[in-house]
Design a protein around this motif. Structure first.
Motif, PDB file in Angstrom:
ATOM      1  N   ARG A 142       0.806  -1.217   0.000  1.00 24.02           N
ATOM      2  CA  ARG A 142       0.000   0.000   0.000  1.00 24.02           C
ATOM      3  C   ARG A 142       0.843   1.274   0.000  1.00 24.02           C
ATOM      4  N   VAL A 143       2.077   1.216   0.498  1.00 22.55           N
ATOM      5  CA  VAL A 143       2.944   2.401   0.548  1.00 22.55           C
ATOM      6  C   VAL A 143       4.319   2.017   0.009  1.00 22.55           C
ATOM      7  N   LEU A 144       4.847   2.863  -0.905  1.00 22.36           N
ATOM      8  CA  LEU A 144       6.132   2.568  -1.544  1.00 22.36           C
ATOM      9  C   LEU A 144       7.002   3.819  -1.583  1.00 22.36           C
ATOM     10  N   HIS A 145       8.243   3.684  -1.105  1.00 28.24           N
ATOM     11  CA  HIS A 145       9.263   4.739  -1.209  1.00 28.24           C
ATOM     12  C   HIS A 145      10.371   4.217  -2.123  1.00 28.24           C
ATOM     13  N   PHE A 146      10.796   5.021  -3.119  1.00 26.69           N
ATOM     14  CA  PHE A 146      11.922   4.569  -3.951  1.00 26.69           C
ATOM     15  C   PHE A 146      12.751   5.743  -4.490  1.00 26.69           C
ATOM     16  N   LEU A 205       3.924   3.842 -12.679  1.00 30.54           N
ATOM     17  CA  LEU A 205       2.894   4.849 -12.433  1.00 30.54           C
ATOM     18  C   LEU A 205       1.500   4.249 -12.638  1.00 30.54           C
ATOM     19  N   LEU A 206       1.336   3.501 -13.714  1.00 25.96           N
ATOM     20  CA  LEU A 206       0.038   2.882 -14.003  1.00 25.96           C
ATOM     21  C   LEU A 206      -0.286   1.780 -12.996  1.00 25.96           C
ATOM     22  N   TRP A 207       0.718   0.986 -12.631  1.00 23.81           N
ATOM     23  CA  TRP A 207       0.501  -0.108 -11.679  1.00 23.81           C
ATOM     24  C   TRP A 207       0.092   0.429 -10.311  1.00 23.81           C
ATOM     25  N   ALA A 208       0.763   1.489  -9.863  1.00 22.91           N
ATOM     26  CA  ALA A 208       0.451   2.049  -8.545  1.00 22.91           C
ATOM     27  C   ALA A 208      -0.983   2.572  -8.500  1.00 22.91           C
ATOM     28  N   ARG A 209      -1.414   3.201  -9.565  1.00 21.40           N
ATOM     29  CA  ARG A 209      -2.770   3.751  -9.578  1.00 21.40           C
ATOM     30  C   ARG A 209      -3.830   2.656  -9.668  1.00 21.40           C
ATOM     31  N   SER A 210      -3.547   1.617 -10.422  1.00 20.86           N
ATOM     32  CA  SER A 210      -4.540   0.547 -10.570  1.00 20.86           C
ATOM     33  C   SER A 210      -4.587  -0.365  -9.359  1.00 20.86           C
ATOM     34  N   ASN A 211      -3.530  -0.390  -8.536  1.00 22.46           N
ATOM     35  CA  ASN A 211      -3.494  -1.262  -7.364  1.00 22.46           C
ATOM     36  C   ASN A 211      -3.586  -0.491  -6.050  1.00 22.46           C
ATOM     37  N   SER A 212      -3.951   0.783  -6.136  1.00 20.53           N
ATOM     38  CA  SER A 212      -4.139   1.622  -4.938  1.00 20.53           C
ATOM     39  C   SER A 212      -2.890   1.656  -4.061  1.00 20.53           C
TER      40      SER A 212
END
Length: 629
Positions: A167-171, A186-193
């Motif tokens: 749910r939370v990612l820092h990179f 970017l697309l994966w993060a938005r589609s997987n909340s």
């Protein structure tokens, strides 16, 4: 009350005993742990926290040394460099693992195998460059992952396939490249909340620098160049002086921004390959940590043919870039260029004895600005002047060859200011004060000692002339400047004319004033300066039959009138001196001859009305307009 006190003591002792029973000897004395019961009162739900922070651990603890009820393990601020497969296997209850601020560069597939309950993993501030989906096997419960502060610049597609609960990612990294290779993320993060932390910002490319990754639009993530390298380094980067037979390695390192990046070596513009007979060995390019390419050239037995420019070239689908350095091969009995002193308009330079084949440098003398105004309105920064250098090459025969002083400021303050005035943009706003400034500067033209003074003034006069149509008053300044420039010593004027046609160009500017200023409303121009007089008319051809001009020069009343035809050196010298101090009373008048009378009669009439101080009389026939200087 006594019973209550006894109960408290018993509970305290039980807690201490619980901590001791669940925290066995961890081998490392400085590690410590704490234990607490979970909300359920069952002894099977004891929560153990182990802390081994900043204790110089070189490797992770063996899982058997850590209680299997451990829910939090802190191994931060150590010297761990490798996470092996199954490094934490057996710690099935572990929920939080802190590995930040170590030296981890390799994470083997399955390193976190068995950590089915892990929810928070911190790998920040390590040296991880290679990441793969297999690293995160068995982390199906992980909800927060911190990868910031590592050395990768991009993340491969599908990297977080196994992190279904994330749910939370820092990179964020110092080399993070926000391009088309991260569009999937970017697309994966938005589609997987998945929330990408706001401290994850782009570093490259330059036009996205500092922007939060999570706020980018898909179309902003492009790979169309230009090529930007987070790291590009050539070692050594400075010129190398070597002798025959020496050995010298060259190493080039560049960021592996995408698979199209390649490294090449060139010597004096030619691609370099291994030549064993010459002692040149090009090593195989290596990929380090999935993010850095390194190539090396070994020069094992240097000879004269190795001398010259060596260049590391990076090629890619986004463009090319290169870095270069120079190798100078010295003979064991190499000659020298002798000490030499050069004095020019940039200063006094004392060149030291220099080895043949070497490019010698001397710092420019710092410019000292006095009363002369600076065009920017403020004094320049002296430190920037001191950083500039002049150079001179000593050829292989031990003779001074090419030289360059262009970086150095002019030694004369006047020349320096005139040069800086040529660098500013001249417009209708600053043209008038600039004209006044030039009139003041050129009033000292008799003291000009540098041919560049004349050339710079010429350049400025030409730029002012282009604005005469918009600023009529500039014509007076141009005339005065041209008049002042006639006071320059003749030899300097000759050199300026020979080098840049400076005198011709100034006269053309004076003549151009009439072309730009004459209009239907302004049909006559008369400008008289100490050394130049100009008359211009707008004439209708149908009425024009001729032109009569009279030049008069009345000396001061205290001096006797000069003879009209006198051209003696003494008379010229006196006249020049009077011009210089503004005492000459030069007058120049022209009259058109129209069809109301014959040209001869009008010319005779006008000639008879002139004073006895008349110097010259001329007439011209035909034409639409006329101007004389």
């Amino acid at each position: 009350m006594r019973a209550l006190s006894l109960l408290c003591v018993v509970v305290g002792l039980w807690g201490s005993g619980l901590s001791n029973r669940n925290c066995p000897d961890l081998i490392v004395d400085s590690c410590h742990c704490s234990a607490e019961r979970s909300k359920e009162l069952s002894r099977q739900h004891v929560r153990v926290k182990v802390v081994c922070d900043d204790v110089d651990l070189m490797d992770t603890l063996q899982p058997s040394f850590v209680p299997n009820t451990t829910v939090s393990l802190n191994l931060s601020n150590n010297k761990i460099s490798l996470l092996r497969n199954g490094s934490f296997y057996g710690l099935a209850a572990l929920e939080k693992l802190d590995l930040k601020n170590n030296l981890i560069s390799t994470v083997e597939p399955g390193a976190f195998r068995g950590l089915l309950a892990l929810r928070r993993l911190d790998l920040s501030n390590n040296r991880i460059g290679c990441l793969s989906p297999e690293m995160f096997l068995d982390l199906g419960s992980l909800s927060k992952l911190n990868l910031s502060g590592n050395i990768f610049s991009t993340l491969t597609v599908g990297l977080f396939t196994h992190l279904v609960a994330l749910r939370v990612l820092h990179f964020h990294t110092e080399t993070l490249f926000c391009d088309c290779q991260l569009k999937w993320l970017l697309l994966w993060a938005r589609s997987n909340s998945v929330r990408i932390a706001n401290d994850t910002v782009c570093v490259f490319p330059t036009h996205l620098h500092g922007l939060e990754f999570r706020n980018l639009r898909e179309q902003q993530l492009r790979c169309d160049g230009p090529l930007e390298m987070p790291l590009f380094q050539l070692i050594p980067s400075q010129r190398q002086l070597v002798f025959r037979g020496d050995r010298l390695p060259l190493q080039c390192t560049a960021s592996y921004v995408d698979p199209s990046v390649e490294l090449w070596w060139r010597h004096n513009g030619h691609v370099v390959a291994t030549h064993e007979d010459r002692g040149v060995y090009v090593e195989e390019t290596l990929l380090h940590d999935c993010c850095l390419l390194t190539s090396e050239v070994i020069l094992s037995n240097i000879d004269v043919g190795i001398a010259g420019i060596w260049e590391c070239l990076v090629t890619s689908s986004r463009g090319n870039t290169s870095q270069q350095m120079e190798i100078v091969v010295l003979e064991t009995s190499a000659p020298y260029c002798p000490t030499d002193r050069v004095t020019n308009n940039k200063g006094d330079f004392r060149w030291p004895k220099t080895l043949a084949g070497i490019l010698a440098f001397l710092p420019c003398a710092p410019a000292t600005f006095g009363s002369a105004p600076h065009p920017s309105g403020s004094a320049p920064n002296p430190s920037s002047q001191r950083e500039k250098k002049a150079w001179r090459r000593c050829d292989r025969a031990g003779r001074w060859a090419e030289e360059d002083y262009t970086q150095c400021p002019y030694a004369s303050e006047l020349t320096r200011v005139l040069h800086e005035l040529t660098q500013i943009t001249i417009n209708t706003t600053n043209a008038q004060p600039l004209g006044q400034q030039l009139v003041a500067f050129t009033s000292r033209a008799a003291h000009f000692t540098d041919v560049m003074d004349v050339i710079f003034v010429t350049h400025l006069v030409e730029r002012l002339t282009r604005l005469v149509e918009k600023r009529r008053d500039l014509g007076d300044y141009i005339s005065d400047i041209a008049s002042n420039m006639m006071l320059v010593e003749e030899h300097i004027l000759w050199m300026a004319q020979n080098e840049a046609r400076a005198c011709t160009r100034i006269v053309q500017c004076v003549e151009r004033i009439a072309d730009l200023a004459l209009t239907g409303d302004n049909q006559v121009i008369s400008k008289v300066s100490a050394n130049i007089a100009l008359e211009a008319f707008l004439i209708h051809p149908s009425n024009f039959l001729g032109l009569s001009c009279t030049a008069l020069q009345r000396p001061p009343s205290s001096a006797p009138s000069p003879l009209p035809d006198s051209h003696s050196h003494t008379d010229k010298g006196m006249g020049r001196e009077r011009d210089a101090v503004g005492e000459s009373l030069l007058n120049f008048k022209c009259h058109t001859v129209n069809n109301s009378g014959s040209p001869a009669s009008q010319l005779s009439k006008m000639t008879n009305t002139t004073s006895t101080d008349e110097r010259h009389c001329a007439s011209a026939d035909g034409g639409e307009s006329a101007q004389l200087t």
